[in-house]
Motif scaffolding. Sequence first.
Motif, PDB file in Angstrom:
ATOM      1  N   LYS A 109       0.661  -1.328  -0.659  1.00 39.33           N
ATOM      2  CA  LYS A 109       0.402  -0.127  -0.080  1.00 39.33           C
ATOM      3  C   LYS A 109       0.487   1.597   0.134  1.00 39.33           C
ATOM      4  CE  LYS A 109      -3.644   1.868   2.850  1.00 39.33           C
ATOM      5  NZ  LYS A 109      -4.477   1.300   3.766  1.00 39.33           N
ATOM      6  N   ALA A 110       1.837   1.574   0.655  1.00 34.12           N
ATOM      7  CA  ALA A 110       2.396   2.177   0.814  1.00 34.12           C
ATOM      8  C   ALA A 110       3.704   1.954   1.822  1.00 34.12           C
ATOM      9  CB  ALA A 110       2.024   3.524   2.047  1.00 34.12           C
ATOM     10  N   MET A 124       3.695  -0.957   4.221  1.00 34.74           N
ATOM     11  CA  MET A 124       2.193  -0.936   4.861  1.00 34.74           C
ATOM     12  C   MET A 124       1.794  -1.600   3.760  1.00 34.74           C
ATOM     13  SD  MET A 124       3.018   3.185   6.563  1.00 34.74           S
ATOM     14  CE  MET A 124       0.821   3.584   5.898  1.00 34.74           C
ATOM     15  N   PHE A 125       0.987  -2.406   4.112  1.00 31.07           N
ATOM     16  CA  PHE A 125       0.453  -3.728   3.248  1.00 31.07           C
ATOM     17  C   PHE A 125      -1.263  -3.383   4.226  1.00 31.07           C
ATOM     18  CE2 PHE A 125       3.659  -5.524   1.363  1.00 31.07           C
ATOM     19  CZ  PHE A 125       5.014  -5.821   2.467  1.00 31.07           C
ATOM     20  N   HIS A 126      -2.036  -3.471   2.817  1.00 33.93           N
ATOM     21  CA  HIS A 126      -3.656  -3.961   2.469  1.00 33.93           C
ATOM     22  C   HIS A 126      -3.738  -5.449   3.121  1.00 33.93           C
ATOM     23  CE1 HIS A 126      -8.085  -2.782   2.171  1.00 33.93           C
ATOM     24  NE2 HIS A 126      -8.131  -4.026   1.376  1.00 33.93           N
ATOM     25  N   VAL A 312       3.897   6.314  -2.434  1.00 34.37           N
ATOM     26  CA  VAL A 312       2.935   5.063  -2.615  1.00 34.37           C
ATOM     27  C   VAL A 312       3.100   4.387  -3.910  1.00 34.37           C
ATOM     28  CG1 VAL A 312       0.698   4.858  -2.881  1.00 34.37           C
ATOM     29  CG2 VAL A 312       1.876   6.473  -0.826  1.00 34.37           C
ATOM     30  N   PRO A 313       3.155   3.208  -4.144  1.00 32.43           N
ATOM     31  CA  PRO A 313       3.481   2.651  -5.670  1.00 32.43           C
ATOM     32  C   PRO A 313       2.126   2.751  -6.260  1.00 32.43           C
ATOM     33  CG  PRO A 313       3.281   0.698  -3.863  1.00 32.43           C
ATOM     34  CD  PRO A 313       2.634   2.212  -3.735  1.00 32.43           C
TER      35      PRO A 313
ATOM     36  N   GLY B 179      -0.305  -1.044  -5.130  1.00 35.22           N
ATOM     37  CA  GLY B 179      -0.611  -1.225  -3.768  1.00 35.22           C
ATOM     38  C   GLY B 179      -1.585  -0.772  -4.497  1.00 35.22           C
ATOM     39  N   HIS B 180      -2.145  -0.058  -3.202  1.00 32.05           N
ATOM     40  CA  HIS B 180      -3.390   0.382  -2.934  1.00 32.05           C
ATOM     41  C   HIS B 180      -3.697   1.910  -2.258  1.00 32.05           C
ATOM     42  CE1 HIS B 180      -8.332  -1.205  -1.669  1.00 32.05           C
ATOM     43  NE2 HIS B 180      -7.847   0.161  -0.454  1.00 32.05           N
TER      44      HIS B 180
END
Lengths: 474, 187
Positions: A109-110, A124-126, A312-313, B179-180
Amino acid sequence: MSIDDPARPVLPPSPEQRTPPPGRRPTRTGTGAWPPLRRLLLRLHFYAGVLVAPFIFVAAISGLLYVWTPQLEQVVYDRELHVPVGAEQVSLREQVAAAQDTLPGAELKAVRPAAEPGDTTRVMFHLDDMGPSYSQAVFVDPHTAEVRGTLVSYGGSGALPVRTWIDLLHRNLHLGEPGRVYSELAASWLAPVALGGAVLWIARRRRRGERLRGVLLPRPGAPGRSRLMALHGAIGVWALVGLLFLSATGLTWSRFAGENVADIRAALSWQTPVVATEVPAASAGPVGVDVGIDHVVQSAREAGLTAAVEVVPPVSEGSAYTVTELDKQWPTNLDSVAVAPATGEVVDELRFADYPLMAKLSRWGIDAHMGLLFGVANQLLLTALVLGLLTMMTLGYRMWWRRRPTGATGPAFGRPPGRGATRELPWWALAVVAAVAVGLGVLMPLFGISLLAFLAVDVALGRVRAARERAKVP
Amino acid sequence: MAHIPRITPLATASATFLALALLSGCAGGVSAPSSSPSSAAPSGPAKGGAQQADLRVEEAWIVEPAEEGTTSAYFTVFNDAEQDDPLVAAESSVSATTALYTTSSKGMEVVEEIPVPAGGGTELRPDGFHLMLEGIEDPIAAGDTVTLTLTFAGGTEIQVDTPVLERSVGEQGEEPEGGHEGHSGHH
């Protein structure tokens, strides 16, 4: 003789108060607008203060705890957040890979690269079972790519569990939407109560012939209620601007008043801009190529983003990496850039300096409310404000307690200021009061609804009492 | 006479509010959501992979040929070195030639090399770079394994055992990259 007779306003016995002599009824033109307006304000301040103070107590105490959570987090999560300072760091890509290894298949996520020597990188993962503002944060040692720990992170501030818990306590007492409504009620009433009280206090001191010093630093005078009131009033005036500020900024988070604020901001184009994440086709570069997160951060640094950042990817095909600064302390550094994945070139940028003025004010207001804008000074100021507020509310209850009649029977607490003041206001003053009440009630719906409910109950009770009195008199 | 205080309605109301307010303030429990990591492996059929020096090939697969003698191959290659290391040549165990192609607005065209940036990676895919295997004599079908030899500019040669998959099966495993978008609110 009925002491609830609306024609004879009953004021608590104390030297400074003046009661009209029996039989004399103030006329509409005779004594002017102030005495009945003052009684109205007093009645409002009293009732609102007594009934809403419990809500404000909880908001104030939880807010006070929240103000100190940055330091608290550094201590409680020391293992995750800090590592021994080392000479060299491994690439960010390796750190992210180490984190991904602990959560195979989880969506990245970031990433917040370690900012200072001794910090860890937060990846950070969702996870599917998490709400939209939550993420699973993996903390990685930037020197060795060792995973230091995993915690749930909440919101744009990246609050870790203790801070999140206190945050939710302050927002909604962990009661979901009803709790949020409850804290909005407190925030909505804080401003009218504080303003009304300030007006009353200043008028009181002026009537006694005192000037500014009497308002801000009154001599306590005789012990007893007047000393309590001197403290209550003086603290209130000192704290007034701070309390209005907390109320106004806090309401931007709320549900009903907050929606009104959002609508106003949308209508006037006062919203916060966002950097564009779509990569224009001309600058996109070849499909499928990705320069890697280290190159992206390097491009962002070269574009002037020097503070701690969050990367943020790309969220979809054709979108860019976004890199945003995280520094909310004065001077605010919240610049962001969009970087094309295939070329590593900056394709859009948004500088905080270019925000519309209202968006900047809103950002600063929120950060000052949270104690972030001016660092420790901000936190200390908020602490002083909250302690003053808690003291004032306690003094208010004590004053009410002290007004209790000490005779054989009678009420346990002091009698509320009498009703009927609205009937004695000149029509124009009544119109102004009504307009202000309606205006505030529309802007802050919970204030409006609760005021209406109170008025309805009050009028009904007044009628019931008047009917009872008429029944008694033969 | 004893003092018998009468509790007014107002006093009762405020005491009740105070009690409720304090009780509800104390009532919260830890409200963080459960933090079980999501289940293990990425979805999709098994694809080929190999690693050598600072280069890592993953998700390699060959499309079951729709027409005789020609098909495409896809994979993702990561470069952990400090320098860019483009793919310059490829060979396969079943085709006469293996060419490097890209898809552009004009259609597919041959390229000299496929870039693989330092610290990053390149994904070969239908709308971008890909390998074209041409001159396949013995027909291949889903389930077969082909050996691809990839040569990079820095001199590394990697051999990858690559499965042949039906197009729909191979593409189903493709996940959206990255990502999200998760920033909510203004705090």
